[in-house]
Design an enzyme around this catalytic site. Sequence first.
Site, PDB file in Angstrom:
ATOM      1  N   SER A  17       0.859  -1.178   0.000  1.00 45.63           N
ATOM      2  CA  SER A  17       0.000   0.000   0.000  1.00 45.63           C
ATOM      3  C   SER A  17       0.895   1.228   0.000  1.00 45.63           C
ATOM      4  O   SER A  17       2.075   1.148   0.357  1.00 45.63           O
ATOM      5  CB  SER A  17      -0.861  -0.012   1.265  1.00 45.63           C
ATOM      6  N   TYR A  32      -1.846  -1.313  10.439  1.00 38.61           N
ATOM      7  CA  TYR A  32      -1.961  -1.461   8.992  1.00 38.61           C
ATOM      8  C   TYR A  32      -0.662  -0.998   8.323  1.00 38.61           C
ATOM      9  O   TYR A  32      -0.097  -1.691   7.482  1.00 38.61           O
ATOM     10  CB  TYR A  32      -3.155  -0.648   8.476  1.00 38.61           C
ATOM     11  N   ALA A  34       2.329  -0.725   9.582  1.00 41.20           N
ATOM     12  CA  ALA A  34       3.451  -1.611   9.906  1.00 41.20           C
ATOM     13  C   ALA A  34       3.424  -2.874   9.056  1.00 41.20           C
ATOM     14  O   ALA A  34       4.469  -3.317   8.552  1.00 41.20           O
ATOM     15  CB  ALA A  34       3.423  -1.979  11.387  1.00 41.20           C
ATOM     16  N   LYS A  36       2.072  -3.260   6.086  1.00 40.01           N
ATOM     17  CA  LYS A  36       2.360  -2.914   4.691  1.00 40.01           C
ATOM     18  C   LYS A  36       3.838  -2.559   4.497  1.00 40.01           C
ATOM     19  O   LYS A  36       4.418  -2.868   3.458  1.00 40.01           O
ATOM     20  CB  LYS A  36       1.445  -1.782   4.212  1.00 40.01           C
ATOM     21  N   VAL A  67      -8.045   1.747  -2.552  1.00 40.26           N
ATOM     22  CA  VAL A  67      -8.701   0.979  -3.608  1.00 40.26           C
ATOM     23  C   VAL A  67     -10.174   0.815  -3.224  1.00 40.26           C
ATOM     24  O   VAL A  67     -10.490   0.467  -2.084  1.00 40.26           O
ATOM     25  CB  VAL A  67      -8.041  -0.410  -3.786  1.00 40.26           C
TER      26      VAL A  67
END
Length: 136
Positions: A17, A32, A34, A36, A67
């Site tokens: 991401s 999240y 961390a 990614k 997305v």
Amino acid sequence: MGTQNGGNGGVVINTSSLGGLTSSWCFYFPIYAATKHGVVGFTRCVAKEPLIKENNVRVSAVCPPAVLSNMLATFPKQTCYEKEILASMKEDRLRKLRPIDVAKIVMDLIEDGQYNGCACIINRKMAPKVIPEAKL
């Protein structure tokens, strides 16, 4: 897939991401971010692994902004930062992609042999932008 077993090699594309490359908009959800960041680090390390290279396997990561998905539709409501998250997603640089946009770019990465061990920011309006690994 590997040439040791008679294959021609292959391509692995991991999904990270934009939050895996920067914390500037992702500080509302550090777990999240961390994970990614971990995907990006894993991708870069695996791409350098001798057995992977010897078997003609390329490994890269795509790093899209938001997305349009079920996760995006429900996630902001599950946090105490709903207003801030929704406001940040209106920024032009975080333009939301459709899943088909991501799929098309992934196919381009698979077909173009220059991408290996890289993390690529993807966007509908530009070619994948490779973010170089830090040099020490």
